[in-house]
Design an enzyme around this catalytic site. Structure first.
Site, PDB file in Angstrom:
ATOM      1  N   GLU A   7      45.806  -0.996 -53.903  1.00  0.00           N
ATOM      2  CA  GLU A   7      44.644  -1.694 -53.358  1.00  0.00           C
ATOM      3  C   GLU A   7      44.953  -3.195 -53.307  1.00  0.00           C
ATOM      4  O   GLU A   7      45.228  -3.813 -54.328  1.00  0.00           O
ATOM      5  CB  GLU A   7      43.435  -1.425 -54.249  1.00  0.00           C
ATOM      6  CG  GLU A   7      42.125  -1.946 -53.726  1.00  0.00           C
ATOM      7  CD  GLU A   7      40.968  -1.590 -54.648  1.00  0.00           C
ATOM      8  OE1 GLU A   7      39.840  -1.529 -54.150  1.00  0.00           O
ATOM      9  OE2 GLU A   7      41.194  -1.386 -55.859  1.00  0.00           O
ATOM     10  N   LYS A  18      26.864  -6.330 -69.496  1.00  0.00           N
ATOM     11  CA  LYS A  18      27.935  -7.318 -69.568  1.00  0.00           C
ATOM     12  C   LYS A  18      28.178  -7.837 -68.155  1.00  0.00           C
ATOM     13  O   LYS A  18      28.672  -7.127 -67.293  1.00  0.00           O
ATOM     14  CB  LYS A  18      29.202  -6.671 -70.134  1.00  0.00           C
ATOM     15  CG  LYS A  18      30.510  -7.425 -69.889  1.00  0.00           C
ATOM     16  CD  LYS A  18      30.564  -8.764 -70.590  1.00  0.00           C
ATOM     17  CE  LYS A  18      31.950  -9.388 -70.437  1.00  0.00           C
ATOM     18  NZ  LYS A  18      32.257  -9.837 -69.043  1.00  0.00           N
ATOM     19  N   GLU A  77      32.650   3.803 -61.262  1.00  0.00           N
ATOM     20  CA  GLU A  77      33.139   3.619 -59.897  1.00  0.00           C
ATOM     21  C   GLU A  77      34.379   2.733 -59.995  1.00  0.00           C
ATOM     22  O   GLU A  77      34.272   1.546 -60.298  1.00  0.00           O
ATOM     23  CB  GLU A  77      32.078   2.954 -59.011  1.00  0.00           C
ATOM     24  CG  GLU A  77      32.538   2.827 -57.566  1.00  0.00           C
ATOM     25  CD  GLU A  77      31.551   2.076 -56.683  1.00  0.00           C
ATOM     26  OE1 GLU A  77      31.360   2.499 -55.536  1.00  0.00           O
ATOM     27  OE2 GLU A  77      30.993   1.060 -57.134  1.00  0.00           O
ATOM     28  N   CYS A 137      35.497  -2.586 -53.191  1.00  0.00           N
ATOM     29  CA  CYS A 137      36.221  -1.371 -53.584  1.00  0.00           C
ATOM     30  C   CYS A 137      36.165  -0.285 -52.518  1.00  0.00           C
ATOM     31  O   CYS A 137      36.946   0.664 -52.563  1.00  0.00           O
ATOM     32  CB  CYS A 137      35.691  -0.844 -54.916  1.00  0.00           C
ATOM     33  SG  CYS A 137      33.907  -0.691 -54.987  1.00  0.00           S
TER      34      CYS A 137
END
Length: 426
Positions: free
Chosen positions: A361, A151, A228, A263
């Site tokens: 974040e 995807k 992750e 990230c």
């Protein structure tokens, strides 16, 4: 799908439904028996050809990345090289899927282990690295003999489609690599990939919240998973650092790579109090050299964030910090004259633990500098996070290097460096 620099339409891709996704899974399942039986050395040659084709088409792939992601063209070219390196690395690993021979407890017996491909793999990738995140997942799967249904990101589908076309040119058999594009139907496509009994493993890179949902869905059929998820990376600079300029450069590279949209990028920069002011001054001088603008403009170093929701989060984090006492040294506002998704690279000082950047974040071009006093203090602050993906620190003390690396509750630690991405890194 639109260019994040100006909001103009790039083009359209098919909106896959759950039924379309099931057809892709069926194609991968049909291709699996013959592909797993293919000699590992032949799979290695396929990946090697795919690697070379990516390099041969580097300029076109980089153009797609800059167009749909917004990152400057030089950065996009760097990503293509990085993305291709996964095909190179795993082409070399493909023939080396070794098992073990283990002494048994019964005299005369031996225990032999072999490693086999797990089956059809469902892969879900993010938009921040439209090429590298997809090759990072596909390459090991194919090296092991698995087939895949991937995807691609709803925001950046065109790069994935181009890479899939190169797979065809590389001679990878039909049905081995399947790309599913969806934006409005992302939720139902994700549910199919995580619940369909034919899918044996799911690999996902993305936010922690979505990861929790996908992991829960995957448990319904006991799939293997590799996830992750979100990061809130601490970047620590101790006052025994011999090269302050090097630490500044590394922090800049880590924090502002892809405009802070990675990230593993530094989200909380902790600087020991004795060098705090000097570090902040040097850091800000570096940021002053940035050139913000559309990714295709020559000389531009940093582009837009991906969409309106992203820039709103950046703005909220800065406003929250300044309302609680942080000082803006540079930036601190949108660059609306450039386009709807541009935010000026920002440096904040006098950061404290009650500010949102300390616990959330940001995923944008905002560097918050936190002062600290002792090693014990900063390790405690660094570990005060719900997520632990990556961390960095600078020191000249060998004992401290081992001590802090092991004390940080993160999966990856960079010592005296700001960039840890590498195809060999687990």
């Amino acid at each position: 799908f639109v260019d994040p620099s100006d909001g103009k339409l790039i083009g359209t891709c098919p909106e896959f439904s759950a039924a379309d996704t099931e057809k892709a899974i069926e194609a991968a399942a049909a291709a699996f028996p013959s592909f797993r039986a293919t000699l590992a050395r032949e799979r290695a040659r396929m990946l090697r050809r795919w690697y070379q084709l990516m390099l041969d088409n580097l300029d076109d792939l980089a153009t797609l990345i800059t167009w749909e992601n917004g990152k400057p063209l030089p950065d996009a070219k760097g990503e293509v090289n990085y993305a291709a390196s996964f095909f190179e690395w795993f082409s070399e690993e493909a023939p080396r899927v070794y098992g073990d021979t283990i002494p048994a407890s019964v005299p005369g017996n031996r225990i032999y282990t072999i490693r086999e491909p797990v089956g059809v793999c469902g892969l879900i990738t993010p938009w921040n690295f439209p090429a590298a995140m997809i090759t990072r997942k596909i390459a090991p799967a194919l090296a092991a003999g698995c087939t895949v249904v991937c995807k691609s990101p709803g925001e950046t589908p065109f790069t994935a489609n181009a890479i899939a076309e190169l797979a065809r040119r590389a001679g990878i058999p039909k049905g081995v690599v399947n790309i599913v594009t969806a934006n409005k139907n992302t939720v139902q496509v994700g549910e199919i990939l995580t619940t369909h009994p034919t899918i044996r493993k799911v690999s996902f890179t993305g936010s922690t919240g979505v990861g929790k949902l996908l992991m829960k869905q995957s448990s319904s059929t006991l799939k293997k998973v590799s996830f992750e998820l979100g990061g809130n990376a601490p970047f620590i600079v101790f006052d025994d650092t011999p090269d302050l300029d090097g630490a500044v450069a590394a922090a800049i590279a880590s924090k502002f790579r892809s405009s802070g949209q990675t990230c593993v990028c530094a989200n909380r920069i902790y600087v020991q109090r004795g060098i705090y002011e000097a570090f902040a001054a040097k850091f800000t001088e570096k940021v002053k050299t940035f050139k913000l603008g559309p990714g295709f403009t020559p000389g531009v170093t940093h582009g837009p964030v991906i969409h309106g929701r992203a820039i709103e989060k950046v703005e909220q984090h800065v406003q929250d910090a300044t309302s609680k006492g942080a000082k803006v040294l540079i930036g601190g506002q949108r660059a609306s004259e450039l386009g709807p998704n541009f935010y000026n690279p920002t440096v904040l000082i006098n950061m404290t633990g009650d500010m949102r950047i300390a616990s959330e974040e940001t995923f944008g071009p905002v560097a918050g500098l936190f002062p600290f006093d002792t090693e014990e203090d900063v390790v405690r602050l660094a570990n005060k996070a719900e997520v632990g993906l990556a961390g960095y620190f600078f020191t000249n003390d060998l004992k401290r290097a081992y001590r802090v690396a092991e004390a940080l509750e993160v999966g990856m630690v960079g010592i005296n460096t700001g960039i840890i991405s590498d195809p060999a890194l687990p």
